[in-house]
Design an enzyme around this catalytic site. Structure first.
Site, mmCIF file in Angstrom:
data_model
loop_
_atom_site.group_PDB
_atom_site.id
_atom_site.type_symbol
_atom_site.label_atom_id
_atom_site.label_comp_id
_atom_site.label_asym_id
_atom_site.label_seq_id
_atom_site.Cartn_x
_atom_site.Cartn_y
_atom_site.Cartn_z
ATOM 1 N N ASP A 5 3.713 9.420 -0.382
ATOM 2 C CA ASP A 5 2.088 8.365 -0.439
ATOM 3 C C ASP A 5 2.009 7.712 -1.638
ATOM 4 O OD1 ASP A 5 -0.033 7.530 1.175
ATOM 5 O OD2 ASP A 5 -0.536 9.819 1.036
ATOM 6 N N HIS B 98 0.589 -0.827 -0.171
ATOM 7 C CA HIS B 98 0.417 0.460 -0.119
ATOM 8 C C HIS B 98 0.721 1.470 0.010
ATOM 9 C CE1 HIS B 98 -4.225 -1.772 1.099
ATOM 10 N NE2 HIS B 98 -3.706 -2.622 0.742
HETATM 11 O O1 F6P Z 1 -2.397 2.069 4.299
HETATM 12 C C1 F6P Z 1 -0.928 2.251 4.608
HETATM 13 C C2 F6P Z 1 -0.987 2.416 5.758
HETATM 14 O O2 F6P Z 1 -0.413 1.995 6.825
HETATM 15 C C3 F6P Z 1 -1.910 0.723 6.756
HETATM 16 O O3 F6P Z 1 -1.161 -0.638 6.799
HETATM 17 C C4 F6P Z 1 -1.985 1.157 8.075
HETATM 18 O O4 F6P Z 1 -3.711 0.811 8.470
HETATM 19 C C5 F6P Z 1 -2.629 2.543 8.178
HETATM 20 O O5 F6P Z 1 -2.035 3.298 7.482
HETATM 21 C C6 F6P Z 1 -2.775 3.230 8.976
HETATM 22 O O6 F6P Z 1 -1.830 3.064 9.935
HETATM 23 P P1 F6P Z 1 -2.365 1.747 11.736
HETATM 24 O O7 F6P Z 1 -2.620 1.043 10.636
HETATM 25 O O8 F6P Z 1 -0.480 2.058 11.527
HETATM 26 O O9 F6P Z 1 -2.699 3.422 12.118
#
Ligand code: F6P
Length: 462
Positions: A365, A157
């Protein structure tokens, strides 16, 4: 279609409530699984004294979530540590923020093994295994080691940096090699795929085999670019629903005729928030006559608060917003409304629809789904303008946004000025081109392309 067995670090449990700071991954997977069904496996988000491996299973329609708790050391070393202090900055080109620590590396490997032990019995013989994101690079290899011969795909992602940057990670070669346990590896944008291929060919001696495949030793994997989308139809409907309309009205009432510039981001240094504030400040300084005609709303729910770099960015933004407001505010106007909490999707849709400008200006991003949601929420008769960073994966698809270099305050100020003064006909023309992409390449298009590519590969003997 085969049944999906989806794996990601963060799982949105049906009874878990929608977290205000959830990133694009959770939002997209909820949509992708809702129509297709399947099992979604990962961390419950809970931390317990000692790891038990007990699986919590819940059902929501055709989707089952299966989650497991981690212990405190797992959380510190695997999630806060290797995932968020080492890989996240590195993959976003921030070697300067990346921590290289053997305990983090060991914790990351341990949790990937633990996840594989727990997931192994839950995987059906014909399931397609679809693994998501940087927390789980070695997970496929761990499943193979436990005899899983299913077709397995991996989707990243976030960005994938150029080899020179990735090489600063001592174990980068082993991590990249581990991805060859999958049958399909996909990225959000062509640049990230190119960087990956270059690492494999130059550092590991792999061989590119046509556009779609790459070989390393006796392992040949399919690679592809698969930009993630949103559930555009649902979000468009949300934006005209009663909750969104109420919020939109609330925004207008509080704006007293001024145009809204909106930003919505997890509070993360990759999102370029200080640079955005600086660009807006430059706009206020340069275009003094337009000053009182606008205001900016920045919504930034805190995220990963145990990590120092996140505490530092929060302090920096508190100081900047205070300084800018102190300098430019008037008795009846505050230039920046800075809000550290999250809002429901319906409220966000209303806020986007009320805005004349959406500022989506990350420094780096993988995709950025806020950009797509902003477009989907607009009123076709009077659409707002998207100002988008060139360094977001979304810029490869949303070419009719005003593309900016987020490091340049001048470019950002000029783009705000241009958007504010843009004739309605140009706003409509640009929006039409953007919404065509957002609708055409939505989350279901993304899921179906990935799943079709994975299904089209031969099952393997391990
Ligand atoms: O979209 C990228 C990402 O790292 C996801 O893998 C993740 O769930 C999201 O951002 C939010 O981050 P976190 O799960 O660490 O709160």
């Amino acid at each position: 279609m085969s049944r999906l067995f989806v794996v990601s670090n963060r799982v949105q449990r049906p009874t878990g409530g929608v977290s205000a700071n959830q990133g694009g991954l959770a939002v997209a997977l909820i949509a992708a699984l809702r129509e297709h069904g399947g099992t979604w496996f990962g961390w419950s988000g809970e931390t317990v004294a000692a790891f038990t491996g007990i699986v919590h299973r819940e059902h929501d329609g055709d989707t089952e979530t299966a989650t497991v708790d981690l212990d405190l050391r797992d959380r510190e070393e695997y999630y806060d540590g290797y995932s968020n202090r080492t890989l996240w900055p590195l993959l976003h080109y921030r070697v300067d923020l990346s921590a290289f620590d053997r305990n983090f590396e060991a914790g990351y490997a341990r949790v990937n093994r633990r996840f594989a032990d727990v997931a192994r019995p839950l995987i059906g013989a014909d399931d397609l295994v679809w693994v998501h994101d940087y927390h789980l690079l070695p997970f496929g290899g761990e499943l193979r080691a436990r005899g899983v011969a299913n077709r397995m795909g991996f989707f990243l992602h976030v960005p994938w940096p150029p080899p020179d940057l990735l090489l600063s990670l001592p174990e980068s070669r082993a991590l990249v090699e581990a991805l060859f346990a999958y049958d399909l590896v996909a990225f959000q944008a062509a640049d990230w795929l190119t960087n990956f291929v270059q690492f494999v060919t130059d550092q590991l001696g792999g061989v590119r085999e046509g556009e779609e495949a790459i070989r390393l030793g006796d392992r040949r994997i399919r690679v592809m670019v698969a930009p993630i989308g949103i559930d555009a139809a649902a979000f468009e409907a949300e934006a005209t629903g009663s909750a969104a309309r109420f919020t939109q009205e609330r925004m207008y009432m509080s704006a007293t005729g001024r145009s809204l510039i909106v930003g919505v981001d997890r509070l993360d240094y990759s999102k370029g928030l200080p640079e955005r504030f600086a660009g807006y400040e430059r706009f206020l300084h340069t275009y003094a006559d337009l000053r009182g005609l606008v205001y900016m709303l920045q919504i930034a729910p805190p995220s990963r608060e145990t990590v120092d770099a996140y505490q530092a960015i929060r302090a920096e933004l508190d100081a900047m917003s205070g300084r800018i407001n102190g300098e430019y505010a008037d008795i009846d106007w505050v230039p920046i409304r800075y809000v550290n909490k999250g809002f429901s999707r319906a409220h966000l849709a209303g806020i986007y629809r009320a805005a004349l400008i959406g500022l989506v200006t990350p420094l780096r991003d993988g995709m950025n789904l806020v950009a797509k949601e902003f477009v989907a929420a607009q009123d076709p008769a009077d659409p707002g303008v998207l100002v988008l960073s060139r360094f977001a994966g979304a810029a490869t698809q949303l070419k009719d946004a005003l593309l900016v270099n987020p490091h340049s305050s001048d470019e950002m100020a000029e783009a705000i000025h241009r958007a504010l003064t843009m004739p309605l006909a140009e706003r409509k023309r640009r929006w039409q081109s953007l919404i065509d992409v957002v609708r055409g390449e939505d989350v279901f298009w993304w899921r179906d392309r990935f799943v079709a590519a994975l299904e089209g590969l031969p099952a393997r003997a391990i």
